[in-house]
Design a protein around this motif. Sequence first.
Motif, mmCIF file in Angstrom:
data_model
loop_
_atom_site.group_PDB
_atom_site.id
_atom_site.type_symbol
_atom_site.label_atom_id
_atom_site.label_comp_id
_atom_site.label_asym_id
_atom_site.label_seq_id
_atom_site.Cartn_x
_atom_site.Cartn_y
_atom_site.Cartn_z
ATOM 1 N N SER A 1 34.595 27.014 46.669
ATOM 2 C CA SER A 1 35.928 27.611 46.648
ATOM 3 C C SER A 1 36.585 27.416 45.294
ATOM 4 N N SER B 1 34.882 29.651 42.684
ATOM 5 C CA SER B 1 35.285 31.037 42.921
ATOM 6 C C SER B 1 36.710 31.272 42.435
ATOM 7 N N SER B 2 37.593 30.287 42.650
ATOM 8 C CA SER B 2 38.987 30.430 42.218
ATOM 9 C C SER B 2 39.089 30.491 40.695
ATOM 10 N N ILE C 1 36.826 31.637 38.641
ATOM 11 C CA ILE C 1 36.352 32.955 38.196
ATOM 12 C C ILE C 1 37.436 34.005 38.435
ATOM 13 N N THR C 2 38.052 33.974 39.606
ATOM 14 C CA THR C 2 39.114 34.943 39.914
ATOM 15 C C THR C 2 40.300 34.779 38.961
ATOM 16 N N HIS D 1 39.484 36.217 35.518
ATOM 17 C CA HIS D 1 39.541 37.684 35.503
ATOM 18 C C HIS D 1 40.985 38.173 35.548
ATOM 19 N N ASP D 2 41.817 37.495 36.364
ATOM 20 C CA ASP D 2 43.232 37.908 36.450
ATOM 21 C C ASP D 2 43.946 37.745 35.110
ATOM 22 N N THR E 1 30.434 36.320 43.307
ATOM 23 C CA THR E 1 31.803 36.092 42.824
ATOM 24 C C THR E 1 32.113 36.858 41.545
ATOM 25 N N LYS E 2 31.170 37.745 41.116
ATOM 26 C CA LYS E 2 31.403 38.631 39.958
ATOM 27 C C LYS E 2 31.563 37.863 38.648
ATOM 28 N N CYS E 3 30.827 36.722 38.510
ATOM 29 C CA CYS E 3 30.819 36.025 37.230
ATOM 30 C C CYS E 3 30.205 36.955 36.182
#
Length: 858
Positions: free
Chosen positions: A797, A800-801, A803-804, A807-808, A830-832
């Motif tokens: 988690s 993943s956070s 990475i998000t 991107h943001d 997770t779109k790394c």
Amino acid sequence: MGQERIYLRISKVWIAVLLIVIGLSLTIYLPEAANAKQTSTQNVLILNSYHKGYTWTDDQNNSIEAKLKGAETTPVIFSEYMDWKRYPTDANIQNFYEMIKVKYAKIHIDVIIVTDDSALNFAMRYRKEILNEAPIVFSGINRVGLESIIDQKDITGVIEEIDPTETIRMSLEINPSIKNIYVVYDNTESGISTGKLVAEKISSLDPGLNFIPMNALSNEEIMQKVSQLGSDSIILLTTYYSDSTGQIIEFDGFASEISSTSSVPVYGLYEYALNHGVIGGDLVSGINQGHTAGDMALQILQGTAPEDIPIASNNLNRRVFDFNELQRFHISINKLPSDSEIINKPFSFYETYRGLVLSIIGVFVVLLAFIAVLVFYVIRDKRMRRKLQVSYEELEITYEELTALQDELQEQYNKLVNNQVLLQTSEEKYRHLAYNDVLSGLPNRLSLTEELRTFIEQRSDDQAALFFLDIDDFKYINDTKGHPFGDQLLVKVGERLQGLADGSSSIFRLGGDEFVILLQETTMFAEVMAYAESIVEYFKEPFLLNESLVYISASIGIARYPKNGLNAEELMKNADIAMYKAKETGKGTFVIFGEALQQHFDERMIIENQLRNVIANDELSLHYQPLIDLGTGENWGFEALIRWNSPVLGFVSPLSFIKIAEDSRLIVPIGEWVLRESCGFIKGLQEQGYKNYHISVNISVVQLMMDDFTDMVLKILRDTGLSPQYLELEITESIFMESFEEISKKLEFLKHKGIGIALDDFGTGYSSLSYLTQLPITTLKIDKSFIDGIDAADNRSLASSIITMGHDMGLYVTAEGVETAEQLAFLERTKCDKIQGYFISRPIPGHEVVDWVKERVG
């Protein structure tokens, strides 16, 4: 009946006694109650919209504080800065809210003073929630801001009236031929509103005057324009924060530049433009506004309701002109209004002491008249008294000569006595300066050396311990808080260490952030340990500076006499070695010098000596670890990793020699070699057909702190022919903490040139969301420790956070240390963006890279 009268008299007596007792009680109690009320502490919070160091804000804040501190009963003053001009974001408001909420949770605020609109809006929004619903006194709020508080209770203050009418009228009296008024303002919300207001005032004053705005021009265009203006024009300078291109402009430097460039006078609206080339005018005064706001706050603290204190707006401006600028444009002071204030005017003895001069002249005339009369009588009696006069004059001359000789001898004697006193005072002063630190007053290195030598010569059979203290991360405190703050902290540290001093210990400051304690009469190792632990505990208590709590730690190295040295130089050297080992151990601790530490130091010196010739002897090489783009599955490029094969030491791990290279500054030529070799290598691959391959190179903080770092990077790109877009520089989080502002400017410049900036080992350092948004980076590299632990749900988690979040924020995200198919699958889900690790490939020697690429493509 007689008995009733007796009882009545007795009752009257007791009533009288009771009244006397009550009166005495009230006499004692009321003053005590009044005194208790008067001595109760009152707290005033000053909220400033902008940052400390901004002249307008400092003028208001300092004037408010001066007024409050001048009161008969001085309240406790707290000053906070929103920094809204540089960071006008909701995140800034939220961070400021959280800080105020925590910091003043247990402090009752009696009055809030706010400067400018942003602080007023904050106070009105949150005072009920976190600031005891305290009354508000505002300073420097315009009429638009006033309309938003009409329905608010417990509020009053000072209106900032921006009106150029008087300034323009005065300029027309000075030069009636003026037709054009060039108004300088920026495109911020306040700048646009100020420009509109000035245009309206000019039109209402004289419709024949031309209002010419300059907000659409860049800084260079403004300077070019003002240098060509004719005598029928003037310049009116309002607030100015950025030009039409968005370039941030420092007001002081901009005002000085436009004044020195302009061919016509530059008038202003605000007093902080004075002494920066502005000729003057009817200026809005932050000092007067702050003084008035402070007076209103004192009235409220003394019990006056805010609604009963009228809002102030009149008579707060200063009608002031700069004498130097008047001289420059040949403007006579006689053309100014009689009540004008003139600054920078040279001192005139006659004008200052005119009455005294005239009085002296009158006395001199009377004296001349008296002399004339006296001469007349002397001439008339001259013949009669010639012989007597001659004799008298000879006697008088002799007497005067004797008197002069006596006076001269007395004067010479007095000078001799004074010189002896001065010599003695100078000797004491120079001795104090020679043996004591100027900043802290503590004994210095010379004092320490002499005391150690005296101890060793006179008490060679006794034992002692030398404690070498170095404040951890002091350079970061200096860079972020400023050198005056750092100096105050050093003084506080010296005072706290003196609290440990007793008859057996002495405190010294060597310079910078280094202190030494000499502990004498110590016979047991346990005493040294206990004393060192007490120093560490002392540093756990925060230091109070400028109403702020500062937490620091110190690394301590200890050398014992005679075990670790038989002279002052040897003891100092070994204590210094132990201190550096304490820093490597983790800071905030102590290390006692021993044989193992000496061996570690010797090994370190061997590595440093061998490092000096690694480039000349061609001992270095580079390995390249592939970076894979998960979006396309193709090879994005490589990370360059240094390797050292020493003919004396064999293969040496980078973990063993990089830190030594940084401490000895050998990392500068080594880092330049790595960057040049990496860029040349990737350029060679591109020429072999692998057009879009990138190279990622790690950069040391020592390199970044070099003045010519950016020039060196761009020169290597030019020499190798590599386009900037194919180079990525990797920086660790801790590097930014060394000197955030200076390093950020350099990296921002390189990023603007197209070079990628990657934040390496993200998540293991100092990062916070607000801090991360200020870094000039393009890529986040997730530390290997996060990837190793993704088998656990919490770690998945968290990864993943990250990475998000990356991107943001518009950043690319790279994962390091990918070693399993499960890790790869998770990162794909997770779109790394990119990955590297042993699952893809180990670092590859340079001569094997092409074969690896061909094999993978095939």
